[in-house]
Design an enzyme around this catalytic site. Structure first.
Site, PDB file in Angstrom:
ATOM      1  N   GLY A  83      51.018  16.684  21.211  1.00  0.00           N
ATOM      2  CA  GLY A  83      50.820  15.767  20.101  1.00  0.00           C
ATOM      3  C   GLY A  83      51.365  14.371  20.227  1.00  0.00           C
ATOM      4  O   GLY A  83      51.176  13.557  19.331  1.00  0.00           O
ATOM      5  N   ASP A  85      51.555  10.446  21.295  1.00  0.00           N
ATOM      6  CA  ASP A  85      50.440   9.512  21.376  1.00  0.00           C
ATOM      7  C   ASP A  85      50.925   8.076  21.530  1.00  0.00           C
ATOM      8  O   ASP A  85      52.133   7.802  21.562  1.00  0.00           O
ATOM      9  CB  ASP A  85      49.542   9.644  20.135  1.00  0.00           C
ATOM     10  CG  ASP A  85      50.313   9.526  18.825  1.00  0.00           C
ATOM     11  OD1 ASP A  85      51.431   8.987  18.831  1.00  0.00           O
ATOM     12  OD2 ASP A  85      49.787   9.978  17.790  1.00  0.00           O
ATOM     13  N   HIS A 165      39.616  10.891  42.352  1.00  0.00           N
ATOM     14  CA  HIS A 165      38.804  12.044  41.955  1.00  0.00           C
ATOM     15  C   HIS A 165      38.396  11.934  40.490  1.00  0.00           C
ATOM     16  O   HIS A 165      38.848  11.052  39.763  1.00  0.00           O
ATOM     17  CB  HIS A 165      39.594  13.334  42.170  1.00  0.00           C
ATOM     18  CG  HIS A 165      40.907  13.324  41.445  1.00  0.00           C
ATOM     19  ND1 HIS A 165      42.095  12.977  42.053  1.00  0.00           N
ATOM     20  CD2 HIS A 165      41.221  13.575  40.142  1.00  0.00           C
ATOM     21  CE1 HIS A 165      43.073  13.021  41.169  1.00  0.00           C
ATOM     22  NE2 HIS A 165      42.565  13.389  39.990  1.00  0.00           N
ATOM     23  N   ARG A 236      49.583   1.514  38.360  1.00  0.00           N
ATOM     24  CA  ARG A 236      50.169   2.450  39.311  1.00  0.00           C
ATOM     25  C   ARG A 236      48.989   3.181  39.932  1.00  0.00           C
ATOM     26  O   ARG A 236      48.157   3.764  39.232  1.00  0.00           O
ATOM     27  CB  ARG A 236      51.112   3.421  38.609  1.00  0.00           C
ATOM     28  CG  ARG A 236      51.786   4.435  39.554  1.00  0.00           C
ATOM     29  CD  ARG A 236      51.042   5.729  39.587  1.00  0.00           C
ATOM     30  NE  ARG A 236      51.775   6.796  40.272  1.00  0.00           N
ATOM     31  CZ  ARG A 236      51.304   8.005  40.492  1.00  0.00           C
ATOM     32  NH1 ARG A 236      50.086   8.334  40.061  1.00  0.00           N
ATOM     33  NH2 ARG A 236      52.004   8.910  41.121  1.00  0.00           N
ATOM     34  N   ASP A 238      47.298   6.020  42.028  1.00  0.00           N
ATOM     35  CA  ASP A 238      47.572   7.414  42.345  1.00  0.00           C
ATOM     36  C   ASP A 238      46.967   7.813  43.687  1.00  0.00           C
ATOM     37  O   ASP A 238      45.879   7.374  44.054  1.00  0.00           O
ATOM     38  CB  ASP A 238      46.989   8.288  41.228  1.00  0.00           C
ATOM     39  CG  ASP A 238      47.271   9.759  41.414  1.00  0.00           C
ATOM     40  OD1 ASP A 238      48.457  10.109  41.541  1.00  0.00           O
ATOM     41  OD2 ASP A 238      46.316  10.559  41.434  1.00  0.00           O
ATOM     42  N   GLU A 268      51.258   5.186  45.213  1.00  0.00           N
ATOM     43  CA  GLU A 268      51.991   6.446  45.370  1.00  0.00           C
ATOM     44  C   GLU A 268      51.471   7.182  46.598  1.00  0.00           C
ATOM     45  O   GLU A 268      50.296   7.533  46.684  1.00  0.00           O
ATOM     46  CB  GLU A 268      51.820   7.307  44.111  1.00  0.00           C
ATOM     47  CG  GLU A 268      52.428   8.707  44.214  1.00  0.00           C
ATOM     48  CD  GLU A 268      51.435   9.755  44.697  1.00  0.00           C
ATOM     49  OE1 GLU A 268      51.807  10.541  45.593  1.00  0.00           O
ATOM     50  OE2 GLU A 268      50.302   9.798  44.186  1.00  0.00           O
TER      51      GLU A 268
END
Length: 337
Positions: A83, A85, A165, A236, A238, A268
């Site tokens: 929950g 946000d 992906h 950032r 990935d 990363e």
């Protein structure tokens, strides 16, 4: 006594770095777990908006403090949306600033596949729509509000952007016209082979073919859209080792031309060899998480290593990295927690 009642013979102890779901726990409204790390001269906070902070009914402590759980309890509680946000982060901006942070790194806010098997897409790395904020977190207006209010308080905001992906429910998976937008090699079989790393699937996720000019152009234009529509200060990036270097060269050039030289691009790559990481700075990626230094810090302080090894590592990286002061030194992050 807790572990004995569970019939456990061994137990792992650690600092839980994500607030987890506790069905009988009390919820502190709109709290988000925040993860601290040092990034160049920026103190970054990694915010996971999909979580609310909760109090453990057993111990009475916050679940992102020291807390012990059995592995099965961890698995059940760990992979759920609870929950948190974007509005919750907005409410905590003064708290974040008070910690001494100067930058907030958000998990991916892209619209995500909600559920797969026993896990929920709380993390943001299962995108099904690259142009929409996930409904569990808020909307584009709230994200813009977060960035605007953060800037007024002297805080920068960077978005985590997964470009390797898509999720299983992404419409491209079922679109025959997009067949060549994806790789079809299956799971990675050889982690030392660059072709497998770049064209194999991570966790079975449909792998994007960034060598396809249409895919590359789509991803670059999409990244520009988020810059234009939110006012963020960086990305950032990935899983950079799973994407061809040629794409990163084109992507970094395009984003720097769009947003300026100070726009942060931090990659990363969980590789322990600094020689490997130097290749990314050569394509104008501003920074990377300094994994070689991280692994050496762990060996030195957690495994009774020699301080000489740490000194040698620092000397080595200072000599190898094009911009050693811009590398992000970390003691921990969500991948190692």
């Amino acid at each position: 006594d807790y572990f004995k009642k569970k019939g456990m013979r061994t137990a792992s102890l650690g600092t839980m770095t994500r607030a987890m779901k506790e069905p009988d726990g009390r919820t502190i409204p709109k709290e988000t777990h925040i993860h601290a790390g040092r990034m160049c001269d920026t103190y970054g906070l990694f915010a996971v908006p999909g979580f609310k902070q909760k109090i453990c009914p057993t111990s009475g402590v916050l679940l992102n403090q020291l807390f012990w759980v059995t592995m099965m309890e961890l698995i059940e509680q760990y992979m759920k949306l609870t929950g948190g946000d974007i509005p919750g982060i907005i409410e905590k901006l003064d708290y974040i600033k008070g910690l001494g942070a100067t930058c907030i790194w958000l998990t991916p806010v892209l619209d995500n596949q909600t559920e797969f098997l026993n896990s929920e897409g709380y993390h943001g790395y299962w995108p099904i729509d690259f142009y929409k904020v996930d409904e569990h977190l808020g909307d584009i207006k709230k994200l813009k509000e977060l960035v605007k209010k953060a800037h007024k308080k002297g805080l920068k905001v960077i978005l985590d952007l997964p470009l390797n992906h898509i999720a299983w429910e992404h419409p491209w998976v079922r679109d025959p016209e997009k067949k060549d937008w994806l790789h079809h090699k299956g799971e990675i079989k050889d982690w030392n082979d660059p072709e497998w790393l770049e064209k194999g699937s991570l966790f079975g996720l449909p792998d994007l073919a960034q060598e396809n000019p249409q895919v590359a152009n789509y991803l670059i234009e999409m990244a520009k859209w988020w810059i234009d529509n939110t006012g963020i200060d960086g990305f950032r990036l990935d899983a950079v080792k799973h994407i061809p270097p040629k794409f990163w060269q084109d992507f970094c050039r395009a984003i720097k031309e769009k947003a300026g030289p100070d726009f942060l691009l931090i990659g990363e790559d969980m590789h322990g060899d600094p020689k490997h990481l130097t290749t990314y700075q050569k394509v104008r990626m501003t920074s990377l998480f300094d994994m070689p230094l991280y692994f050496t810090l762990v060996d030195t302080f957690a495994r009774e290593g020699d301080m000489k090894l740490l000194a040698a590592r620092i000397k080595e990286t200072n000599e190898l990295y094009d911009n050693p002061s811009e590398m992000s030194a970390i003691l921990d992050n969500h991948d190692f927690s």
